[in-house]
Design an enzyme around this catalytic site. Structure first.
Site, PDB file in Angstrom:
ATOM      1  N   LYS A 177       0.831  -1.218   0.000  1.00 31.16           N
ATOM      2  CA  LYS A 177       0.000   0.000   0.000  1.00 31.16           C
ATOM      3  C   LYS A 177       0.863   1.265   0.000  1.00 31.16           C
ATOM      4  O   LYS A 177       0.640   2.174  -0.783  1.00 31.16           O
ATOM      5  CB  LYS A 177      -0.894   0.056   1.256  1.00 31.16           C
ATOM      6  CG  LYS A 177      -1.847  -1.101   1.411  1.00 31.16           C
ATOM      7  CD  LYS A 177      -2.698  -0.949   2.665  1.00 31.16           C
ATOM      8  CE  LYS A 177      -1.910  -0.979   3.969  1.00 31.16           C
ATOM      9  NZ  LYS A 177      -1.202  -2.248   4.228  1.00 31.16           N
ATOM     10  N   ARG A 182      -9.247   1.398   8.732  1.00 29.44           N
ATOM     11  CA  ARG A 182      -8.891   0.002   9.001  1.00 29.44           C
ATOM     12  C   ARG A 182     -10.017  -0.752   9.692  1.00 29.44           C
ATOM     13  O   ARG A 182      -9.868  -1.939   9.959  1.00 29.44           O
ATOM     14  CB  ARG A 182      -7.661  -0.022   9.914  1.00 29.44           C
ATOM     15  CG  ARG A 182      -6.365  -0.286   9.191  1.00 29.44           C
ATOM     16  CD  ARG A 182      -5.285  -0.375  10.245  1.00 29.44           C
ATOM     17  NE  ARG A 182      -4.114  -1.071   9.822  1.00 29.44           N
ATOM     18  CZ  ARG A 182      -3.041  -0.491   9.292  1.00 29.44           C
ATOM     19  NH1 ARG A 182      -3.017   0.785   9.066  1.00 29.44           N
ATOM     20  NH2 ARG A 182      -1.988  -1.213   8.987  1.00 29.44           N
ATOM     21  N   ARG A 236      11.701  -5.727   4.776  1.00 28.09           N
ATOM     22  CA  ARG A 236      11.310  -4.306   4.683  1.00 28.09           C
ATOM     23  C   ARG A 236      12.234  -3.446   5.535  1.00 28.09           C
ATOM     24  O   ARG A 236      12.586  -3.795   6.649  1.00 28.09           O
ATOM     25  CB  ARG A 236       9.863  -4.129   5.159  1.00 28.09           C
ATOM     26  CG  ARG A 236       9.519  -2.661   5.383  1.00 28.09           C
ATOM     27  CD  ARG A 236       8.068  -2.353   5.250  1.00 28.09           C
ATOM     28  NE  ARG A 236       7.255  -2.838   6.349  1.00 28.09           N
ATOM     29  CZ  ARG A 236       5.919  -2.628   6.415  1.00 28.09           C
ATOM     30  NH1 ARG A 236       5.293  -1.992   5.444  1.00 28.09           N
ATOM     31  NH2 ARG A 236       5.248  -3.090   7.437  1.00 28.09           N
ATOM     32  N   ARG A 256      11.359  -2.165  11.327  1.00 29.48           N
ATOM     33  CA  ARG A 256      10.295  -1.816  12.276  1.00 29.48           C
ATOM     34  C   ARG A 256      10.105  -2.889  13.342  1.00 29.48           C
ATOM     35  O   ARG A 256      10.138  -4.066  13.046  1.00 29.48           O
ATOM     36  CB  ARG A 256       8.976  -1.611  11.513  1.00 29.48           C
ATOM     37  CG  ARG A 256       8.877  -0.244  10.882  1.00 29.48           C
ATOM     38  CD  ARG A 256       7.736  -0.123   9.920  1.00 29.48           C
ATOM     39  NE  ARG A 256       6.486  -0.666  10.416  1.00 29.48           N
ATOM     40  CZ  ARG A 256       5.329  -0.588   9.740  1.00 29.48           C
ATOM     41  NH1 ARG A 256       5.296   0.008   8.563  1.00 29.48           N
ATOM     42  NH2 ARG A 256       4.238  -1.101  10.237  1.00 29.48           N
ATOM     43  N   ARG A 282      -0.722  -9.316  13.204  1.00 27.84           N
ATOM     44  CA  ARG A 282      -1.290  -8.233  12.386  1.00 27.84           C
ATOM     45  C   ARG A 282      -2.139  -8.776  11.240  1.00 27.84           C
ATOM     46  O   ARG A 282      -3.131  -8.163  10.858  1.00 27.84           O
ATOM     47  CB  ARG A 282      -0.161  -7.332  11.867  1.00 27.84           C
ATOM     48  CG  ARG A 282       0.442  -6.481  12.979  1.00 27.84           C
ATOM     49  CD  ARG A 282       1.797  -5.942  12.604  1.00 27.84           C
ATOM     50  NE  ARG A 282       1.753  -5.015  11.503  1.00 27.84           N
ATOM     51  CZ  ARG A 282       2.784  -4.734  10.728  1.00 27.84           C
ATOM     52  NH1 ARG A 282       3.957  -5.309  10.947  1.00 27.84           N
ATOM     53  NH2 ARG A 282       2.658  -3.878   9.752  1.00 27.84           N
TER      54      ARG A 282
HETATM   55  P1  ADP Z   1       1.456  -1.531   7.396  1.00 31.12           P
HETATM   56  O1  ADP Z   1       2.171  -0.590   6.480  1.00 31.12           O
HETATM   57  O2  ADP Z   1       2.244  -2.729   7.682  1.00 31.12           O
HETATM   58  O3  ADP Z   1       0.073  -1.866   6.926  1.00 31.12           O
HETATM   59  P2  ADP Z   1       1.047   0.765   9.075  1.00 31.12           P
HETATM   60  O4  ADP Z   1       2.306   1.518   9.034  1.00 31.12           O
HETATM   61  O5  ADP Z   1      -0.074   1.229   8.215  1.00 31.12           O
HETATM   62  O6  ADP Z   1       1.339  -0.768   8.781  1.00 31.12           O
HETATM   63  O7  ADP Z   1       0.494   0.685  10.568  1.00 31.12           O
HETATM   64  C1  ADP Z   1       1.332   0.269  11.633  1.00 31.12           C
HETATM   65  C2  ADP Z   1       0.489   0.151  12.892  1.00 31.12           C
HETATM   66  O8  ADP Z   1      -0.075   1.435  13.227  1.00 31.12           O
HETATM   67  C3  ADP Z   1      -0.717  -0.775  12.792  1.00 31.12           C
HETATM   68  O9  ADP Z   1      -0.374  -2.133  13.024  1.00 31.12           O
HETATM   69  C4  ADP Z   1      -1.637  -0.201  13.878  1.00 31.12           C
HETATM   70  O10 ADP Z   1      -1.198  -0.584  15.171  1.00 31.12           O
HETATM   71  C5  ADP Z   1      -1.378   1.300  13.745  1.00 31.12           C
HETATM   72  N1  ADP Z   1      -2.345   1.933  12.820  1.00 31.12           N
HETATM   73  C6  ADP Z   1      -2.066   2.552  11.648  1.00 31.12           C
HETATM   74  N2  ADP Z   1      -3.180   3.017  11.068  1.00 31.12           N
HETATM   75  C7  ADP Z   1      -4.212   2.697  11.893  1.00 31.12           C
HETATM   76  C8  ADP Z   1      -5.623   2.880  11.847  1.00 31.12           C
HETATM   77  N3  ADP Z   1      -6.217   3.485  10.811  1.00 31.12           N
HETATM   78  N4  ADP Z   1      -6.354   2.398  12.880  1.00 31.12           N
HETATM   79  C9  ADP Z   1      -5.790   1.769  13.916  1.00 31.12           C
HETATM   80  N5  ADP Z   1      -4.474   1.551  14.018  1.00 31.12           N
HETATM   81  C10 ADP Z   1      -3.677   1.998  13.024  1.00 31.12           C
HETATM   82  P1  ADP Z   2       2.273  -1.801   3.214  1.00 34.67           P
HETATM   83  O1  ADP Z   2       2.278  -0.300   3.197  1.00 34.67           O
HETATM   84  O2  ADP Z   2       1.049  -2.376   2.569  1.00 34.67           O
HETATM   85  O3  ADP Z   2       2.495  -2.369   4.579  1.00 34.67           O
HETATM   86  P2  ADP Z   2       4.856  -1.626   1.854  1.00 34.67           P
HETATM   87  O4  ADP Z   2       4.598  -0.718   0.700  1.00 34.67           O
HETATM   88  O5  ADP Z   2       5.595  -1.071   3.000  1.00 34.67           O
HETATM   89  O6  ADP Z   2       3.474  -2.317   2.327  1.00 34.67           O
HETATM   90  O7  ADP Z   2       5.612  -2.924   1.303  1.00 34.67           O
HETATM   91  C1  ADP Z   2       6.047  -3.971   2.180  1.00 34.67           C
HETATM   92  C2  ADP Z   2       7.430  -4.449   1.748  1.00 34.67           C
HETATM   93  O8  ADP Z   2       7.337  -5.137   0.508  1.00 34.67           O
HETATM   94  C3  ADP Z   2       8.423  -3.316   1.523  1.00 34.67           C
HETATM   95  O9  ADP Z   2       9.708  -3.769   1.912  1.00 34.67           O
HETATM   96  C4  ADP Z   2       8.367  -3.064   0.017  1.00 34.67           C
HETATM   97  O10 ADP Z   2       9.594  -2.539  -0.483  1.00 34.67           O
HETATM   98  C5  ADP Z   2       8.078  -4.464  -0.530  1.00 34.67           C
HETATM   99  N1  ADP Z   2       7.207  -4.460  -1.703  1.00 34.67           N
HETATM  100  C6  ADP Z   2       6.174  -3.608  -1.994  1.00 34.67           C
HETATM  101  N2  ADP Z   2       5.580  -3.938  -3.169  1.00 34.67           N
HETATM  102  C7  ADP Z   2       6.222  -5.041  -3.622  1.00 34.67           C
HETATM  103  C8  ADP Z   2       6.064  -5.864  -4.797  1.00 34.67           C
HETATM  104  N3  ADP Z   2       5.111  -5.626  -5.707  1.00 34.67           N
HETATM  105  N4  ADP Z   2       6.907  -6.922  -4.914  1.00 34.67           N
HETATM  106  C9  ADP Z   2       7.866  -7.183  -3.979  1.00 34.67           C
HETATM  107  N5  ADP Z   2       8.064  -6.450  -2.867  1.00 34.67           N
HETATM  108  C10 ADP Z   2       7.259  -5.382  -2.684  1.00 34.67           C
END
Ligand code: ADP
Ligand code: ADP
Ligand code: ZN
Length: 213
Positions: free
Chosen positions: A13, A88, A127, A160, A171
């Site tokens: 995302k 979320r 990541r 992270r 998660r």
């Molecule tokens: P990821 O990129 O792996 O999806 P995020 O960076 O978006 O993770 O979020 C990391 C953490 O921050 C989540 O696991 C949650 O604890 C918190 N968080 C982020 N956005 C929200 C939201 N909209 N509602 C509740 N918790 C959130």
């Molecule tokens: P999210 O915001 O949904 O948690 P991220 O954009 O942070 O996801 O991506 C999670 C990890 O996977 C990062 O290390 C990113 O560089 C890698 N990644 C993202 N898109 C791809 C893809 N299409 N193929 C392989 N690795 C990816």
């Protein structure tokens, strides 16, 4: 253009949201980044959020809804924005819809980046994140030019705390239980678009830009 990114943790995302933000010149709003910045600065919000985040749980709706509603009301959001990590939960989605409806506006697209759970754990261990500018890298799929240094801002990258395999599993459970229902919610609203997130990141982005045409 107002866009919501949906998908499991690690689906890509943030990666896609950054590219959308650059191409369409709209702000990228990541609630995870906002929380991590607050944790780094040691704010009250950061202290509250950290306990939930470290446990792989969601931060309570009341700590996140107003924050986003205020953020999207800012001037730089007048032409749209891409929301990454929000909503979320169904209550968050409803609260956003209600707040937007007061100004007579709606979300245009909810883009679901689909990646099966099997692929996620693997992706997360590689990541690396920049807490300074929010950029995300992967040691294999999106490496930096200099090891562990952000290409965008030169800051040192982190692994992270919540990207450890045990926390990632938790998660994913939370995602299936609380966030996945949003896919039906936006499908019923007629704005859902789905892309295959297992493809190469540039191919995923190509599919997204097609959908946004
Ligand atoms: P990821 O990129 O792996 O999806 P995020 O960076 O978006 O993770 O979020 C990391 C953490 O921050 C989540 O696991 C949650 O604890 C918190 N968080 C982020 N956005 C929200 C939201 N909209 N509602 C509740 N918790 C959130
Ligand atoms: P999210 O915001 O949904 O948690 P991220 O954009 O942070 O996801 O991506 C999670 C990890 O996977 C990062 O290390 C990113 O560089 C890698 N990644 C993202 N898109 C791809 C893809 N299409 N193929 C392989 N690795 C990816
Ligand atoms: Zn950076």
């Amino acid at each position: 253009m107002k866009i919501i990114m949906l998908g499991a943790p690690g689906a890509g995302k943030g990666t896609q949201a950054k590219m959308i933000s650059d191409k369409y010149n709209i702000p990228h709003i990541s609630t995870g980044d906002i929380f991590r910045a607050n944790i780094k600065e040691g704010t009250e919000l950061g202290k509250k959020a950290k306990t939930y985040m470290d446990a792989g749980a969601l931060v309570p709706d009341e700590l996140v809804v107003d924050l986003v509603v205020d953020r999207v009301a800012k001037d730089d959001c007048a032409n749209g924005y891409v929301l990454d990590g929000f909503p979320r939960t169904i209550p968050q989605a409803k609260a956003l819809d209600e707040a937007l409806a007061k100004n007579g506006v709606k979300i245009d697209f909810a883009i679901d980046v689909e990646v099966p759970d099997e692929n996620i754990i693997n992706r997360m261990s590689g990541r690396r994140a920049c807490v300074e500018c929010g950029a995300t890298y992967h040691i294999k799929y999106a490496p930096t030019k200099v090891e562990n240094v952000c290409d965008r801002c030169g800051n040192e990258l982190i692994l992270r705390d919540d990207d450890k395999p045990e926390t990632v599993k938790k998660r994913l459970d939370v995602y299936h239980e609380q966030t996945q229902p949003l896919i039906d919610y936006y499908n019923e609203a007629g704005i859902l678009a789905e892309v295959d997130g297992t493809k190469d990141m540039m191919d995923v982005f190509g599919d997204i830009t097609e959908l946004l045409k």
